[in-house]
Design an enzyme around this catalytic site. Structure first.
Site, PDB file in Angstrom:
ATOM      1  CG  HIS A  91      -5.158   5.297   3.938  1.00  0.00           C
ATOM      2  ND1 HIS A  91      -4.036   5.322   3.155  1.00  0.00           N
ATOM      3  CD2 HIS A  91      -5.701   4.072   3.773  1.00  0.00           C
ATOM      4  CE1 HIS A  91      -3.911   4.163   2.517  1.00  0.00           C
ATOM      5  NE2 HIS A  91      -4.917   3.379   2.874  1.00  0.00           N
ATOM      6  CB  CYS A 146      -5.237   4.278  -2.917  1.00  0.00           C
ATOM      7  SG  CYS A 146      -6.003   3.447  -4.318  1.00  0.00           S
ATOM      8  CG  ASP A 172      -2.153   0.848   1.095  1.00  0.00           C
ATOM      9  OD1 ASP A 172      -2.264   1.564   0.091  1.00  0.00           O
ATOM     10  OD2 ASP A 172      -3.013   0.806   1.988  1.00  0.00           O
ATOM     11  CG  ASN A 205      -1.906   2.320   5.062  1.00  0.00           C
ATOM     12  OD1 ASN A 205      -1.329   2.353   3.994  1.00  0.00           O
ATOM     13  ND2 ASN A 205      -3.026   1.657   5.253  1.00  0.00           N
TER      14      ASN A 205
HETATM   15  P1  HMG Z   1      -8.940  -4.183 -16.833  1.00  0.00           P
HETATM   16  O1  HMG Z   1      -8.255  -3.299 -17.808  1.00  0.00           O
HETATM   17  O2  HMG Z   1     -10.410  -4.010 -16.602  1.00  0.00           O
HETATM   18  O3  HMG Z   1      -8.622  -5.717 -17.106  1.00  0.00           O
HETATM   19  O4  HMG Z   1      -8.190  -4.012 -15.437  1.00  0.00           O
HETATM   20  P2  HMG Z   1      -8.806  -6.615 -18.364  1.00  0.00           P
HETATM   21  O5  HMG Z   1      -9.125  -7.975 -17.828  1.00  0.00           O
HETATM   22  O6  HMG Z   1      -9.723  -5.975 -19.352  1.00  0.00           O
HETATM   23  O7  HMG Z   1      -7.323  -6.654 -19.008  1.00  0.00           O
HETATM   24  C1  HMG Z   1      -6.730  -5.537 -19.623  1.00  0.00           C
HETATM   25  C2  HMG Z   1      -5.222  -5.687 -19.624  1.00  0.00           C
HETATM   26  O8  HMG Z   1      -4.732  -5.793 -18.288  1.00  0.00           O
HETATM   27  C3  HMG Z   1      -4.717  -6.933 -20.340  1.00  0.00           C
HETATM   28  O9  HMG Z   1      -3.430  -6.605 -20.865  1.00  0.00           O
HETATM   29  C4  HMG Z   1      -4.519  -7.915 -19.230  1.00  0.00           C
HETATM   30  O10 HMG Z   1      -3.547  -8.899 -19.528  1.00  0.00           O
HETATM   31  C5  HMG Z   1      -4.020  -7.018 -18.114  1.00  0.00           C
HETATM   32  P3  HMG Z   1      -3.234  -6.143 -22.401  1.00  0.00           P
HETATM   33  O11 HMG Z   1      -3.844  -7.260 -23.197  1.00  0.00           O
HETATM   34  O12 HMG Z   1      -3.998  -4.852 -22.537  1.00  0.00           O
HETATM   35  O13 HMG Z   1      -1.753  -6.004 -22.520  1.00  0.00           O
HETATM   36  N1  HMG Z   1      -4.308  -7.564 -16.775  1.00  0.00           N
HETATM   37  C6  HMG Z   1      -3.378  -7.842 -15.837  1.00  0.00           C
HETATM   38  N2  HMG Z   1      -2.039  -7.730 -15.841  1.00  0.00           N
HETATM   39  C7  HMG Z   1      -1.391  -8.133 -14.733  1.00  0.00           C
HETATM   40  N3  HMG Z   1      -2.009  -8.621 -13.629  1.00  0.00           N
HETATM   41  C8  HMG Z   1      -3.339  -8.754 -13.612  1.00  0.00           C
HETATM   42  C9  HMG Z   1      -4.076  -8.357 -14.752  1.00  0.00           C
HETATM   43  N4  HMG Z   1      -5.399  -8.353 -15.045  1.00  0.00           N
HETATM   44  C10 HMG Z   1      -5.533  -7.874 -16.294  1.00  0.00           C
HETATM   45  N5  HMG Z   1      -3.930  -9.225 -12.508  1.00  0.00           N
HETATM   46  C11 HMG Z   1      -7.497  -4.616 -13.231  1.00  0.00           C
HETATM   47  C12 HMG Z   1      -8.627  -4.673 -14.275  1.00  0.00           C
HETATM   48  C13 HMG Z   1      -8.069  -4.950 -11.871  1.00  0.00           C
HETATM   49  C14 HMG Z   1      -6.428  -5.594 -13.591  1.00  0.00           C
HETATM   50  C15 HMG Z   1      -6.934  -3.184 -13.235  1.00  0.00           C
HETATM   51  O14 HMG Z   1      -7.973  -2.300 -13.027  1.00  0.00           O
HETATM   52  C16 HMG Z   1      -5.881  -2.948 -12.196  1.00  0.00           C
HETATM   53  O15 HMG Z   1      -4.790  -3.527 -12.225  1.00  0.00           O
HETATM   54  N6  HMG Z   1      -6.125  -2.019 -11.250  1.00  0.00           N
HETATM   55  C17 HMG Z   1      -5.165  -1.653 -10.228  1.00  0.00           C
HETATM   56  C18 HMG Z   1      -5.848  -1.639  -8.937  1.00  0.00           C
HETATM   57  C19 HMG Z   1      -4.865  -1.379  -7.803  1.00  0.00           C
HETATM   58  O16 HMG Z   1      -3.838  -2.012  -7.693  1.00  0.00           O
HETATM   59  N7  HMG Z   1      -5.218  -0.387  -6.909  1.00  0.00           N
HETATM   60  C20 HMG Z   1      -4.456  -0.134  -5.770  1.00  0.00           C
HETATM   61  C21 HMG Z   1      -4.645  -1.198  -4.728  1.00  0.00           C
HETATM   62  S1  HMG Z   1      -6.208  -1.071  -3.840  1.00  0.00           S
HETATM   63  C22 HMG Z   1      -5.832  -0.084  -2.487  1.00  0.00           C
HETATM   64  O17 HMG Z   1      -4.761   0.447  -2.405  1.00  0.00           O
HETATM   65  C23 HMG Z   1      -6.850   0.029  -1.381  1.00  0.00           C
HETATM   66  C24 HMG Z   1      -6.488  -0.821  -0.151  1.00  0.00           C
HETATM   67  O18 HMG Z   1      -5.242  -0.426   0.401  1.00  0.00           O
HETATM   68  C25 HMG Z   1      -7.536  -0.663   0.913  1.00  0.00           C
HETATM   69  C26 HMG Z   1      -7.885   0.793   1.127  1.00  0.00           C
HETATM   70  O19 HMG Z   1      -7.100   1.574   1.654  1.00  0.00           O
HETATM   71  O20 HMG Z   1      -8.983   1.082   0.710  1.00  0.00           O
HETATM   72  C27 HMG Z   1      -6.437  -2.309  -0.508  1.00  0.00           C
HETATM   73 MG    MG Z   2      -4.994   1.344   1.713  1.00  0.00          MG
END
Ligand code: HMG
Ligand code: MG
Length: 302
Positions: free
Chosen positions: A209, A240, A16, A249
């Site tokens: 956070h 984020c 995070d 955080n």
């Molecule tokens: P998408 O574009 O809707 O996915 O993304 P898709 O299935 O249509 O695929 C599109 C492309 O992404 C393809 O590649 C896939 O291969 C690739 P291309 O053909 O265009 O080259 N792809 C991936 N590559 C690697 N790993 C994967 C993956 N899935 C698809 N798993 C997706 C959907 C969820 C993947 C995208 O929106 C994403 O990666 N989002 C990032 C979200 C993220 O990491 N956010 C931060 C973390 S959450 C947070 O911090 C909150 C938390 O701390 C709690 C809080 O505080 O609230 C947890």
């Molecule tokens: Mg978080």
């Protein structure tokens, strides 16, 4: 009022925290950070995420980081997996726990993972099933349980709805996250109570956070309800990428200082933890974003 006598902290700094850093952080530095955290007594570390490198470039080295860690017995290493593609990549790196991450806000769900809440649950379901079949624990992060950068205030019913969906697909424990740090103690308690409609107290953790400086107060408010699992980031790293302006955080050092001062055990050595925070902060070219670390480092220097 009886507070828990022991608290378990998950340091989420390597994931995070660092996910939000613009400057590349080499895998070797992330690995050293994990080593320092476990040496300080952390028993759970959220190491990395298996998300799209186009969305979050800083986590593109997930495999190198997981493969480079010298694991310590008794420490759990968790990773984020938003879909089966992420899970398949992650499982090869043998995490102890995977984290699916949903949101109590529809708008944040769209911005963060590009789908609705219902679609996210449909994507998580096979991930959860595969993880449990492989003997890997499953946690569900619930974002925006108090406020959302796009929708504003979030009603406790929305949190209960998400918690119910998570429970329905077999998620074993959940984090009540105040993603943008707007929560205040009573609101955070309402979000936790909504979650308790579906999960027992041992399966609920607080993830606060500190954007508005409320995270320690919110931690205390959660302790008052009996919550004893929390997530925090060493040196207050992070934020984020899809929650603009949200800071990191709550700093692990600040939580540990507060808990030890209240006679609550964590198993963490605050001095070694401060060293870990100083290490990563020095790499990033800034001071630790922790009041306790700043005070204790000043005292050391004097
Ligand atoms: P998408 O574009 O809707 O996915 O993304 P898709 O299935 O249509 O695929 C599109 C492309 O992404 C393809 O590649 C896939 O291969 C690739 P291309 O053909 O265009 O080259 N792809 C991936 N590559 C690697 N790993 C994967 C993956 N899935 C698809 N798993 C997706 C959907 C969820 C993947 C995208 O929106 C994403 O990666 N989002 C990032 C979200 C993220 O990491 N956010 C931060 C973390 S959450 C947070 O911090 C909150 C938390 O701390 C709690 C809080 O505080 O609230 C947890
Ligand atoms: Mg978080």
């Amino acid at each position: 009022m009886e507070l828990p006598q022991r608290v378990k902290l998950v340091d989420v700094g390597p994931r995070d925290g660092l996910q939000n850093e613009k400057q590349p952080v080499p895998a070797s530095v992330k690995i050293e950070l994990v080593h320092r955290l476990q040496a300080a007594g952390l028993k759970e570390v959220e190491v990395t995420s298996y998300v799209s490198p186009k969305w979050v470039p800083q986590m593109a080295d997930n495999h190198d980081v997981m493969a480079g860690i010298t694991r310590q017995a008794g420490v759990q290493y968790s990773v984020l997996t938003p879909n089966l593609q992420g899970f398949t990549a992650a499982v090869a790196d043998r995490p102890d726990e995977i984290v699916v991450f949903g949101s109590a806000s529809e708008a944040f769900s769209q911005k963060n993972i590009n789908c609705s809440i219902a679609e996210s649950i449909a994507r998580f379901a096979p991930v959860v099933e595969a993880a449990l079949a492989a003997g890997i624990r499953v946690r569900g992060a619930m974002s925006c349980t108090v406020g959302c950068p796009y929708e504003g205030e979030i009603a406790p019913q929305q949190v209960a709805y998400l918690a119910g969906l998570m429970k329905g697909i077999g998620v074993q424990r959940v984090d009540v996250a105040d993603t943008i740090g707007v929560g205040t103690p009573r609101k955070v308690q309402r979000a936790i109570e909504a979650t308790l409609q579906h999960y027992g107290i041992d399966a609920v953790s607080g993830h606060f956070h500190d954007t508005y400086g409320q995270a320690l107060s919110n931690t205390l408010a959660a302790l008052e309800l009996g919550v004893w699992n929390f997530q925090s980031s060493v040196a207050g790293l992070g934020g984020c990428p899809y929650a603009k302006g949200a800071t990191g955080n709550v700093a692990t050092e600040d939580v540990v200082y507060m808990l030890h001062g209240m006679g609550i055990e964590t198993g963490i050595d605050l001095d070694l933890l401060i060293d870990a925070g100083a290490f990563i902060s020095s790499f990033l070219g800034r001071k630790p974003n922790s009041r306790a670390a700043t005070a204790l480092l000043t005292k050391r220097a004097g």
